[in-house]
Enzyme design. Structure first.
Site, PDB file in Angstrom:
ATOM      1  N   LYS A 195       0.467   3.420 -17.153  1.00  0.00           N
ATOM      2  CA  LYS A 195      -0.040   2.543 -16.742  1.00  0.00           C
ATOM      3  C   LYS A 195       1.300   1.551 -16.571  1.00  0.00           C
ATOM      4  O   LYS A 195       2.079   1.418 -16.604  1.00  0.00           O
ATOM      5  CB  LYS A 195      -0.344   1.956 -18.228  1.00  0.00           C
ATOM      6  CG  LYS A 195      -1.034   0.472 -17.473  1.00  0.00           C
ATOM      7  CD  LYS A 195      -1.809  -0.350 -18.734  1.00  0.00           C
ATOM      8  CE  LYS A 195      -2.137  -1.882 -17.946  1.00  0.00           C
ATOM      9  NZ  LYS A 195      -3.039  -2.690 -19.055  1.00  0.00           N
ATOM     10  N   LYS A 248      -3.313   5.490 -15.388  1.00  0.00           N
ATOM     11  CA  LYS A 248      -3.360   4.157 -14.476  1.00  0.00           C
ATOM     12  C   LYS A 248      -3.176   3.922 -13.737  1.00  0.00           C
ATOM     13  O   LYS A 248      -2.106   3.418 -14.313  1.00  0.00           O
ATOM     14  CB  LYS A 248      -5.122   3.586 -15.510  1.00  0.00           C
ATOM     15  CG  LYS A 248      -5.280   2.060 -15.211  1.00  0.00           C
ATOM     16  CD  LYS A 248      -5.080   1.024 -16.903  1.00  0.00           C
ATOM     17  CE  LYS A 248      -5.554   0.062 -15.855  1.00  0.00           C
ATOM     18  NZ  LYS A 248      -5.829  -1.141 -17.235  1.00  0.00           N
TER      19      LYS A 248
HETATM   20  C1  PBG Z   1      -5.511  -5.117 -20.560  1.00  0.00           C
HETATM   21  C2  PBG Z   1      -6.072  -4.216 -19.310  1.00  0.00           C
HETATM   22  C3  PBG Z   1      -6.016  -4.565 -18.012  1.00  0.00           C
HETATM   23  C4  PBG Z   1      -7.042  -2.995 -17.304  1.00  0.00           C
HETATM   24  C5  PBG Z   1      -7.025  -2.957 -18.302  1.00  0.00           C
HETATM   25  N1  PBG Z   1      -6.728  -2.952 -19.433  1.00  0.00           N
HETATM   26  C6  PBG Z   1      -5.342  -5.277 -16.746  1.00  0.00           C
HETATM   27  C7  PBG Z   1      -3.936  -5.406 -16.789  1.00  0.00           C
HETATM   28  O1  PBG Z   1      -2.719  -4.691 -17.409  1.00  0.00           O
HETATM   29  O2  PBG Z   1      -3.694  -6.356 -16.459  1.00  0.00           O
HETATM   30  C8  PBG Z   1      -7.487  -3.599 -15.960  1.00  0.00           C
HETATM   31  C9  PBG Z   1      -8.654  -2.296 -15.934  1.00  0.00           C
HETATM   32  C10 PBG Z   1      -9.149  -2.479 -14.697  1.00  0.00           C
HETATM   33  O3  PBG Z   1      -8.739  -3.479 -13.146  1.00  0.00           O
HETATM   34  O4  PBG Z   1     -10.162  -1.945 -13.712  1.00  0.00           O
HETATM   35  N2  PBG Z   1      -5.961  -5.316 -21.481  1.00  0.00           N
END
Ligand code: PBG
Length: 325
Positions: A195, A248
């Site tokens: 991520k 991601k």
């Molecule tokens: C963190 C989380 C995020 C997303 C999913 N889980 C946001 C972040 O890391 O700030 C983002 C998903 C998206 O942008 O569609 N709980």
């Protein structure tokens, strides 16, 4: 042998031939629909930067899940918007919290749908970070117990799978241990392993009101410049018991999806995130691109790169397009 013996266009001659030699296909079964759930009743409020996506109260969320299921989408992932935030994200692991209650209701009314829950405290903390904070530092080890507790309350509510998205080191192992200890040894973990610290999460943070109130997430999410590091993250998560690996965002990281799939051969999920959705929605809203074609081309590219599953806000429209094609 070269032209004219070989003619690549022979197999492109008509749609039946093209379909015969098509290497990758999308199917609604492999789409995972992200949904935002908030307290209240009768609420369906559109997320302004993600037109076509909403924050739902539990009653209307259930209708949305059923509609998706009728379109052939077998799984959803839930994100909670709590009524209160505090320094330790208490609502995240409240057994009666918003996600826990939503899971219970979905499993009651649409038990056939696979309910995945996002495990991360950022939507529940007043500082907006994914870990506990002490003197401006995001604490790792102290956060693990909270994440494990959160995952457990989700499993107890009936979640079919948990998906830690916090990027703390060791969280997959901590969650696995906790789930096993309480008899949930068959609850899979979909780990947000690679991520990245991405600007593509902007619209999500608006939707969940989860922007960090100070600093950024770069001390825990990955540097977009790195790819070998993603393989290490994946390897460690697999060792700790991850069942599905997530990359991601998706579009700017197709190379990562490809490398992870080739290297490990495990089930790979890719998250076609909020900002990727918003860009398409904005361009299509201006009639600059053909929305249906763009959506399918994007999803197919993620599949072709090696993803088995795709988390996408386009899930419903993609399922509709697939059904008519
Ligand atoms: C963190 C989380 C995020 C997303 C999913 N889980 C946001 C972040 O890391 O700030 C983002 C998903 C998206 O942008 O569609 N709980």
């Amino acid at each position: 042998m070269a032209f004219p013996v070989n003619r690549m266009r022979r197999l492109r001659n008509n749609e039946k031939l093209r379909a015969m030699v098509r290497e990758n296909r999308l199917s609604a079964e492999q789409l995972i629909y992200p949904l935002f759930v908030a307290h209240g009743k009768g609420i369906k409020s559109e997320i302004s930067s993600m037109p076509g996506n909403y924050r739902f109260s539990i009653d209307l969320l259930v209708d949305e899940v059923k509609e998706a299921s009728d379109l052939g989408i077998n799984s959803v992932i839930l994100f909670g918007i709590p009524h209160a935030k505090d320094a330790v994200g208490s609502e995240a692991y409240n057994p009666k919290g918003i996600v826990q209650e939503a899971v219970r209701k979905i499993k009651e009314e649409a038990p056939e749908v696979i309910v995945i829950t996002d495990v991360c405290i950022d939507e529940y903390t007043d500082h907006g970070h994914c870990g506990l904070v002490r003197e401006g530092e995001i604490l790792n080890d102290e956060t693990l117990e909270l994440l494990a507790k959160m995952a457990l309350t989700h499993a107890e509510a009936g979640a079919d799978m948990v998906a830690p998205s916090d990027m703390m080191d060791g969280r997959v192992g901590a969650i696995r241990e906790k789930l096993d200890e309480f008899g949930f040894c068959n609850t899979p973990i979909m780990a947000y392993s690679a991520k990245y610290a991405s600007a593509f999460y902007g619209p999500f943070r608006e939707a969940a009101d989860s922007s960090p109130k100070f600093g950024d997430r770069k001390s825990y999410q990955m540097d977009p410049a790195n790819s070998n590091e993603a393989l290490r993250e994946v390897e460690l998560d697999l060792e700790e018991g991850a069942d599905i690996i997530m990359v991601k965002p998706a579009l700017s990281y197709l190379d990562i999806i490809y490398r992870v799939k080739s290297e490990f051969g495990v089930p790979v999920a890719a998250y076609n995130v909020s900002g990727e959705y918003s860009m398409v929605a904005a361009a299509a809203g201006n009639d600059w691109v053909d929305r249906e074609r763009i959506v399918m081309e994007i999803l197919l590219s993620i599949k072709r790169a090696g993803a088995d599953m795709i988390l996408t806000y386009h899930a419903k429209e993609a399922a509709r397009i697939l059904a008519k094609s």
